[in-house]
Write an enzyme that holds these catalytic residues in place. Structure first.
Site, mmCIF file in Angstrom:
data_model
loop_
_atom_site.group_PDB
_atom_site.id
_atom_site.type_symbol
_atom_site.label_atom_id
_atom_site.label_comp_id
_atom_site.label_asym_id
_atom_site.label_seq_id
_atom_site.Cartn_x
_atom_site.Cartn_y
_atom_site.Cartn_z
ATOM 1 N N HIS A 177 38.719 40.128 25.267
ATOM 2 C CA HIS A 177 39.968 40.244 26.037
ATOM 3 C C HIS A 177 41.082 39.448 25.356
ATOM 4 O O HIS A 177 42.217 39.926 25.241
ATOM 5 C CB HIS A 177 39.796 39.699 27.461
ATOM 6 C CG HIS A 177 38.778 40.414 28.312
ATOM 7 N ND1 HIS A 177 37.752 39.779 28.944
ATOM 8 C CD2 HIS A 177 38.660 41.730 28.630
ATOM 9 C CE1 HIS A 177 37.039 40.654 29.632
ATOM 10 N NE2 HIS A 177 37.560 41.849 29.449
ATOM 11 N N LYS A 190 32.045 45.827 44.582
ATOM 12 C CA LYS A 190 31.443 45.363 43.334
ATOM 13 C C LYS A 190 30.927 43.933 43.487
ATOM 14 O O LYS A 190 31.567 43.116 44.155
ATOM 15 C CB LYS A 190 32.510 45.406 42.228
ATOM 16 C CG LYS A 190 32.021 46.083 40.950
ATOM 17 C CD LYS A 190 33.163 46.338 40.005
ATOM 18 C CE LYS A 190 32.724 46.215 38.569
ATOM 19 N NZ LYS A 190 33.810 46.486 37.632
ATOM 20 N N ARG A 219 36.781 49.612 22.401
ATOM 21 C CA ARG A 219 35.736 49.064 21.526
ATOM 22 C C ARG A 219 34.960 50.141 20.794
ATOM 23 O O ARG A 219 34.467 49.929 19.698
ATOM 24 C CB ARG A 219 34.732 48.254 22.364
ATOM 25 C CG ARG A 219 35.245 46.944 22.812
ATOM 26 C CD ARG A 219 34.378 46.361 23.900
ATOM 27 N NE ARG A 219 34.552 47.098 25.137
ATOM 28 C CZ ARG A 219 34.065 46.724 26.305
ATOM 29 N NH1 ARG A 219 33.325 45.644 26.388
ATOM 30 N NH2 ARG A 219 34.300 47.422 27.383
ATOM 31 N N SER A 275 31.839 41.366 28.844
ATOM 32 C CA SER A 275 31.567 40.428 29.943
ATOM 33 C C SER A 275 30.113 40.556 30.388
ATOM 34 O O SER A 275 29.489 39.568 30.774
ATOM 35 C CB SER A 275 32.486 40.699 31.130
ATOM 36 O OG SER A 275 33.824 40.465 30.774
HETATM 37 P P1 ADP Z 1 36.754 46.814 33.542
HETATM 38 O O1 ADP Z 1 35.833 46.442 34.667
HETATM 39 O O2 ADP Z 1 38.006 47.493 33.974
HETATM 40 O O3 ADP Z 1 36.100 47.481 32.359
HETATM 41 P P2 ADP Z 1 36.846 44.474 31.889
HETATM 42 O O4 ADP Z 1 37.236 43.112 32.330
HETATM 43 O O5 ADP Z 1 35.422 44.682 31.465
HETATM 44 O O6 ADP Z 1 37.270 45.405 33.060
HETATM 45 O O7 ADP Z 1 37.774 44.955 30.682
HETATM 46 C C1 ADP Z 1 39.168 44.989 30.764
HETATM 47 C C2 ADP Z 1 39.745 45.599 29.488
HETATM 48 O O8 ADP Z 1 39.370 44.817 28.366
HETATM 49 C C3 ADP Z 1 39.255 47.008 29.168
HETATM 50 O O9 ADP Z 1 40.324 47.734 28.601
HETATM 51 C C4 ADP Z 1 38.194 46.801 28.127
HETATM 52 O O10 ADP Z 1 38.040 47.932 27.287
HETATM 53 C C5 ADP Z 1 38.802 45.639 27.375
HETATM 54 N N1 ADP Z 1 37.792 44.883 26.641
HETATM 55 C C6 ADP Z 1 36.701 44.274 27.115
HETATM 56 N N2 ADP Z 1 35.986 43.679 26.136
HETATM 57 C C7 ADP Z 1 36.647 43.941 24.982
HETATM 58 C C8 ADP Z 1 36.428 43.646 23.601
HETATM 59 N N3 ADP Z 1 35.336 42.970 23.184
HETATM 60 N N4 ADP Z 1 37.332 44.087 22.701
HETATM 61 C C9 ADP Z 1 38.416 44.793 23.126
HETATM 62 N N5 ADP Z 1 38.677 45.122 24.389
HETATM 63 C C10 ADP Z 1 37.814 44.713 25.317
#
Ligand code: ADP
Length: 149
Positions: free
Chosen positions: A17, A41, A90, A127
């Site tokens: 992120h 969730k 990703r 995450s």
């Molecule tokens: P969601 O539950 O909406 O997927 P996340 O917190 O997992 O929420 O992710 C929020 C955003 O961050 C999404 O656009 C996701 O693709 C991006 N994201 C998560 N991890 C990475 C990473 N390692 N590299 C790039 N973008 C990421």
């Protein structure tokens, strides 16, 4: 004024992120990291913890703020007058999933989604991997911003 909302669960915020947010800073005047509240969730970290992790990480960056919202992301964007949604990509699975949502959001509201491709060094981070490591008493500190967990 170019305002972008970066929506997500951030359970917890990771270096993946952070990579996307830091690279978006020069592109926008303001970035609102928006934690979506979804009553159905189950999260590992409370909303307050997730907000604080992000606040601590972006203490020194005036352009970046953290907020929480419920309901549709596009409705929240309209409420705060943001014209862009920021998302990270990703892999092909992310693309397929994000494509349908981005097109729908644009049809609903005219709001454009801006995608940044993950950096090679952080593309493997999610995450859910961080949560798995923590659940199994491992050390996830190399995957998250300094000092949050
Ligand atoms: P969601 O539950 O909406 O997927 P996340 O917190 O997992 O929420 O992710 C929020 C955003 O961050 C999404 O656009 C996701 O693709 C991006 N994201 C998560 N991890 C990475 C990473 N390692 N590299 C790039 N973008 C990421």
């Amino acid at each position: 004024m170019k305002k972008a909302v970066f929506p997500g669960s951030f359970d917890p915020i990771t270096l993946g992120h952070v990579d996307i947010i830091n690279r978006a800073i020069p592109l926008f005047d303001e970035i609102i990291i928006a934690i979506g509240i979804n009553a159905d969730k189950k999260y590992m970290f409370s909303l307050e913890e997730r907000v604080n992790f992000i606040k601590n990480t972006y203490r020194d960056k005036a352009k970046v703020t953290v907020k929480t919202y419920s309901g549709l992301t596009v409705d929240y964007c309209k409420e705060i007058d943001a014209s862009f949604i920021l998302r990270g990509l990703r892999n092909p699975a992310d693309f397929e999933f994000e494509k349908a949502i981005a097109i729908t959001n644009r049809k609903l509201s005219g709001i454009e989604t801006v995608f940044l491709l993950t950096s090679a060094e952080t593309s493997y981070i999610s995450s859910s991997i961080v949560r798995d490591i923590i659940r199994n008493n491992g050390d996830a500190t190399i995957l998250v911003p300094k000092g949050i967990i």
